[in-house]
Design an enzyme around this catalytic site. Structure first.
Site, PDB file in Angstrom:
ATOM      1  N   HIS A 130       0.830  -1.211   0.000  1.00 24.38           N
ATOM      2  CA  HIS A 130       0.000   0.000   0.000  1.00 24.38           C
ATOM      3  C   HIS A 130       0.861   1.255   0.000  1.00 24.38           C
ATOM      4  CE1 HIS A 130      -2.814   2.815   2.335  1.00 24.38           C
ATOM      5  NE2 HIS A 130      -3.428   2.577   1.183  1.00 24.38           N
TER       6      HIS A 130
ATOM      7  N   ASP B 153      -1.507   6.431  -5.420  1.00 25.55           N
ATOM      8  CA  ASP B 153      -2.586   7.427  -5.482  1.00 25.55           C
ATOM      9  C   ASP B 153      -2.187   8.491  -6.490  1.00 25.55           C
ATOM     10  OD1 ASP B 153      -4.167   6.558  -2.950  1.00 25.55           O
ATOM     11  OD2 ASP B 153      -2.111   6.773  -2.242  1.00 25.55           O
TER      12      ASP B 153
ATOM     13  N   GLU C  28       0.490  -0.420  -4.711  1.00 23.38           N
ATOM     14  CA  GLU C  28      -0.672   0.471  -4.845  1.00 23.38           C
ATOM     15  C   GLU C  28      -0.183   1.906  -4.765  1.00 23.38           C
ATOM     16  OE1 GLU C  28      -4.186   2.733  -2.954  1.00 23.38           O
ATOM     17  OE2 GLU C  28      -2.074   2.580  -2.361  1.00 23.38           O
TER      18      GLU C  28
ATOM     19  N   HIS D  94      -0.901  10.909  -1.823  1.00 19.45           N
ATOM     20  CA  HIS D  94      -2.171  10.480  -1.235  1.00 19.45           C
ATOM     21  C   HIS D  94      -3.093  11.638  -0.872  1.00 19.45           C
ATOM     22  CE1 HIS D  94      -4.966   9.384   1.997  1.00 19.45           C
ATOM     23  NE2 HIS D  94      -5.138   8.301   1.256  1.00 19.45           N
TER      24      HIS D  94
ATOM     25  N   GLU E 188      -4.670   3.973  -7.969  1.00 17.60           N
ATOM     26  CA  GLU E 188      -5.892   4.626  -7.489  1.00 17.60           C
ATOM     27  C   GLU E 188      -5.987   6.049  -8.029  1.00 17.60           C
ATOM     28  OE1 GLU E 188      -6.623   4.894  -3.226  1.00 17.60           O
ATOM     29  OE2 GLU E 188      -8.188   6.387  -3.591  1.00 17.60           O
TER      30      GLU E 188
END
Ligand code: G3P
Ligand code: CA
Length: 291
Positions: free
Chosen positions: A41, A70, A68, A83, A151
């Site tokens: 993450h 952002d 992962e 993020h 994301e």
């Protein structure tokens, strides 16, 4: 008779070679033989500053291929990997640009953001780490032979960010058949954003972040391949309800849950039968679930 059967079989075999291979389009972190996939993450963010190249390099060195991130957009339209919608928590922007509170990404140019230190807040050994552009980020994921759960963060702040994201990915070679089939998933908390990605590139595997009511799941399954809920409210019954459905590509709808950072929680969601676990501590989760 035998000869005829044999030659018919040979013909069928030759015909099969000429036919296109069956298309399997939806991909994602597949559970391994010993447990769910483990997804780092924001990179290995318990041990390196989140969403930096250092964090994905560390995940790579620890043996994790799924990372992962952002994605958001700067004032001048560059996509960057951060993020929060403000740069304040994870960079030195407050010191560098004191008069520009609340230091929103959308109010800074890419050139300004490129000068920020995105590592010192985490620890002195990461001083000088930069906020990566999406292009720099996917190039590094590529170099590391890793896979990306991308994301689109706060899409409501960045109209059209789906198209921008797809453009960067395409130019970087990340929309090749190989990447789309094996190495890329795009997710968002914004259902409209996930839908937009699905409509613009129906071949891409998508994920919806959240836990829609079971009765609403069939609607989501029309445009997504994964339902990715927080682990805190997840149950075995909900996981099974998702698994009973087929996603946008006709395969079983998957569940990747977040953000699981203890062995006990990893074991709990593993018992539910989740497909993937998104974690800041991939090593702890790997040890707990045996991936
Ligand atoms: O990938 C799941 C997770 O990242 C969603 O929450 O706030 O960490 O982006 P957040
Ligand atoms: Ca995220």
């Amino acid at each position: 008779m035998y000869a005829r059967t044999a030659s018919a079989a040979a013909l069928l075999g030759a015909a099969a070679l000429l036919l296109p291979a069956p298309v399997t389009r939806a991909v994602g972190p597949d559970p391994g033989p010993d447990g769910p996939a483990v997804i780092a993450h924001r990179g290995a963010s318990a041990y390196a500053p989140e969403n930096t190249l250092a964090a994905i390099d560390l995940a790579d060195r620890m043996g994790f291929d799924w990372v992962e991130n952002d994605v958001q957009r700067t004032k001048d339209g560059e996509l960057v990997v951060v993020h929060d919608d403000s740069l304040a928590r994870t960079t030195d922007v407050e010191q560098r640009f004191p008069g520009r509170s609340p230091w929103k990404i959308k109010d800074f140019t890419a050139a300004e953001i490129a000068t920020l230190d995105a590592g010192s807040w985490f620890g002195p050994k990461f001083a000088g780490a930069r906020v990566p552009t999406l292009r720099q980020y996917v190039n590094r994921v590529e170099r590391n032979h890793q896979k990306l759960l991308l994301e689109i963060k706060k899409p409501e702040l960045y109209p059209g960010i789906e198209k921008d994201t797809l453009r960067v990915l395409r130019r970087a070679g990340w929309l090749s058949l190989h990447h789309v089939k094996h190495r890329l998933v795009i997710q968002s908390f914004g259902a409209d954003s996930v839908k937009a990605v699905h409509e613009q590139r129906p071949d891409i595997t998508t994920g919806f972040l959240g836990a829609p009511a079971v009765a609403d799941l069939p609607k989501y399954a029309r445009f997504t391949d994964q339902i990715n809920p927080p682990h805190t409210s997840l149950t075995g019954a909900y996981t099974a309800a998702v698994h009973r459905l087929k996603g946008a590509h006709g395969r079983q709808l998957k569940v990747n849950t977040w953000t699981v950072n203890t062995a006990a929680d990893a074991a709990r969601v593993d018992d539910f039968g989740v497909d993937g676990i998104i974690t800041n501590h991939p090593d702890i989760v790997r040890d707990a679930v045996g991936d």
